[in-house]
Design an enzyme around this catalytic site. Sequence first.
Site, PDB file in Angstrom:
ATOM      1  CE1 TYR A 186       1.098   7.330   2.519  1.00  0.00           C
ATOM      2  CE2 TYR A 186       3.212   8.108   3.336  1.00  0.00           C
ATOM      3  CZ  TYR A 186       2.343   7.068   3.059  1.00  0.00           C
ATOM      4  OH  TYR A 186       2.720   5.780   3.314  1.00  0.00           O
ATOM      5  CB  SER A 235       3.971   6.323   6.835  1.00  0.00           C
ATOM      6  OG  SER A 235       5.172   6.799   6.273  1.00  0.00           O
TER       7      SER A 235
HETATM    8  N1  LIG Z   1       6.292   1.023   0.907  1.00  0.00           N
HETATM    9  C1  LIG Z   1       6.672   1.868   1.841  1.00  0.00           C
HETATM   10  O1  LIG Z   1       7.836   2.278   1.886  1.00  0.00           O
HETATM   11  C2  LIG Z   1       5.681   2.341   2.876  1.00  0.00           C
HETATM   12  C3  LIG Z   1       6.177   3.085   3.945  1.00  0.00           C
HETATM   13  C4  LIG Z   1       5.309   3.498   4.935  1.00  0.00           C
HETATM   14  C5  LIG Z   1       3.977   3.157   4.870  1.00  0.00           C
HETATM   15  N2  LIG Z   1       3.511   2.443   3.811  1.00  0.00           N
HETATM   16  C6  LIG Z   1       2.088   2.110   3.813  1.00  0.00           C
HETATM   17  O2  LIG Z   1       1.924   0.702   3.721  1.00  0.00           O
HETATM   18  C7  LIG Z   1       0.677   0.386   3.087  1.00  0.00           C
HETATM   19  C8  LIG Z   1       0.918  -0.610   1.968  1.00  0.00           C
HETATM   20  O3  LIG Z   1       1.781  -0.025   1.044  1.00  0.00           O
HETATM   21  P1  LIG Z   1       2.688  -0.827   0.020  1.00  0.00           P
HETATM   22  O4  LIG Z   1       3.971  -0.098  -0.035  1.00  0.00           O
HETATM   23  O5  LIG Z   1       2.638  -2.274   0.307  1.00  0.00           O
HETATM   24  O6  LIG Z   1       1.901  -0.435  -1.310  1.00  0.00           O
HETATM   25  P2  LIG Z   1       1.589  -1.205  -2.669  1.00  0.00           P
HETATM   26  O7  LIG Z   1       1.300  -0.123  -3.640  1.00  0.00           O
HETATM   27  O8  LIG Z   1       2.620  -2.222  -2.976  1.00  0.00           O
HETATM   28  O9  LIG Z   1       0.227  -1.967  -2.299  1.00  0.00           O
HETATM   29  C9  LIG Z   1      -0.908  -1.263  -1.918  1.00  0.00           C
HETATM   30  C10 LIG Z   1      -2.128  -2.041  -2.346  1.00  0.00           C
HETATM   31  O10 LIG Z   1      -3.269  -1.310  -1.895  1.00  0.00           O
HETATM   32  C11 LIG Z   1      -4.221  -1.258  -2.927  1.00  0.00           C
HETATM   33  N3  LIG Z   1      -5.039  -0.063  -2.778  1.00  0.00           N
HETATM   34  C12 LIG Z   1      -4.654   1.216  -2.910  1.00  0.00           C
HETATM   35  N4  LIG Z   1      -5.701   2.036  -2.752  1.00  0.00           N
HETATM   36  C13 LIG Z   1      -6.778   1.238  -2.510  1.00  0.00           C
HETATM   37  C14 LIG Z   1      -8.142   1.493  -2.285  1.00  0.00           C
HETATM   38  N5  LIG Z   1      -8.622   2.740  -2.304  1.00  0.00           N
HETATM   39  N6  LIG Z   1      -8.970   0.449  -2.050  1.00  0.00           N
HETATM   40  C15 LIG Z   1      -8.504  -0.817  -2.060  1.00  0.00           C
HETATM   41  N7  LIG Z   1      -7.216  -1.122  -2.302  1.00  0.00           N
HETATM   42  C16 LIG Z   1      -6.359  -0.096  -2.516  1.00  0.00           C
HETATM   43  C17 LIG Z   1      -3.414  -1.228  -4.214  1.00  0.00           C
HETATM   44  O11 LIG Z   1      -4.174  -1.662  -5.342  1.00  0.00           O
HETATM   45  C18 LIG Z   1      -2.260  -2.156  -3.874  1.00  0.00           C
HETATM   46  O12 LIG Z   1      -2.523  -3.490  -4.251  1.00  0.00           O
HETATM   47  C19 LIG Z   1       0.093   1.725   2.645  1.00  0.00           C
HETATM   48  O13 LIG Z   1      -0.850   2.155   3.595  1.00  0.00           O
HETATM   49  C20 LIG Z   1       1.289   2.649   2.650  1.00  0.00           C
HETATM   50  O14 LIG Z   1       0.929   3.993   2.847  1.00  0.00           O
HETATM   51  C21 LIG Z   1       4.332   2.031   2.805  1.00  0.00           C
END
Ligand SMILES: NC(=O)c1ccc[n+]([C@@H]2O[C@H](COP(=O)([O-])OP(=O)(O)OC[C@H]3O[C@@H](n4cnc5c(N)ncnc54)[C@H](O)[C@@H]3O)[C@@H](O)[C@H]2O)c1
Length: 254
Positions: free
Chosen positions: A155, A142
């Site tokens: 985080y 991130s």
């Molecule tokens: N959305 C953002 O702005 C952003 C920014 C930087 C990094 N990220 C990172 O990107 C990745 C994806 O995030 P996103 O925004 O698409 O999130 P999201 O919440 O849309 O999707 C995440 C998915 O991961 C699954 N998940 C969560 N914990 C889990 C576990 N313990 N075991 C199995 N599945 C699990 C959830 O059920 C969900 O379907 C994450 O690692 C997040 O930290 C997101």
Amino acid sequence: MNNGNFQDRVAIVTGAGRGMGEAVARRLVAEGAHVCLVDRDTAAVEAVVKDLDADKAFAVTADVSDPDAIEAFVQAAVDRWGRLDMLHNNAGVTGRSGPALESDLDDLDLVFAVNFRATFVAIKAAVPHMMGRGGAIVNMSSLFGTRAARGMGLYGASKAAVIGLTRTLAVELAPSNIRVNTVAPGAIETELLRSSNAPLLKPGGPTYDERLKTHPMARAGTPKEAANLIVWLLGDEASFVNGSIYHVDGALGA
Ligand SMILES: NC(=O)c1ccc[n+]([C@@H]2O[C@H](COP(=O)([O-])OP(=O)(O)OC[C@H]3O[C@@H](n4cnc5c(N)ncnc54)[C@H](O)[C@@H]3O)[C@@H](O)[C@H]2O)c1
């Protein structure tokens, strides 16, 4: 596009039930890969798979904070398709939003177990199956893993740890032609972004949408825009890209 480079390749994508993981899994299948989609949310991941070519995708319900569950889905993918070429460690949680020192050890254990430990365990399980042919691994960090993460300190620390692991493993696995890269997104429009921002919004202060308007491109990115980068890193067009940290953030961190 990767021009069919994914034909007959096998990938595992964690957190594939929604958001960026879903976008990556859909795109890989569209480009010819076989994909094992992992999520702890059974209904979400099964709904995605139902929409995909049944020969090319299957869903596994697993919580990546459980190392045994990780071993099991890696084995399941290899048992089904006889090989493993790509791993996208995408599943992640932000944990409780707020000042870092108001977090407790349970908060710390949760974010590190899902964001960092699972990444390590999955790579350890996957790499033996990539030996010989080589492979590509993309870990999810991130922008908060590369700078202060006000309101999301643990985080950010867990995502910084992902970058450290990526760099070391890229060097250690390079002789086996297994590339390890990290993507560090800024704000991408997903459930995670909205839910982690909600507790940080102050009464009378800027709303979620107003905050996004202050970003350089005045918007969040889409999961598809992040997937474009991730899928490229997983493919042969990125064959000399290794140990790198890529932002997809619309200049938020510039
Ligand atoms: N959305 C953002 O702005 C952003 C920014 C930087 C990094 N990220 C990172 O990107 C990745 C994806 O995030 P996103 O925004 O698409 O999130 P999201 O919440 O849309 O999707 C995440 C998915 O991961 C699954 N998940 C969560 N914990 C889990 C576990 N313990 N075991 C199995 N599945 C699990 C959830 O059920 C969900 O379907 C994450 O690692 C997040 O930290 C997101």
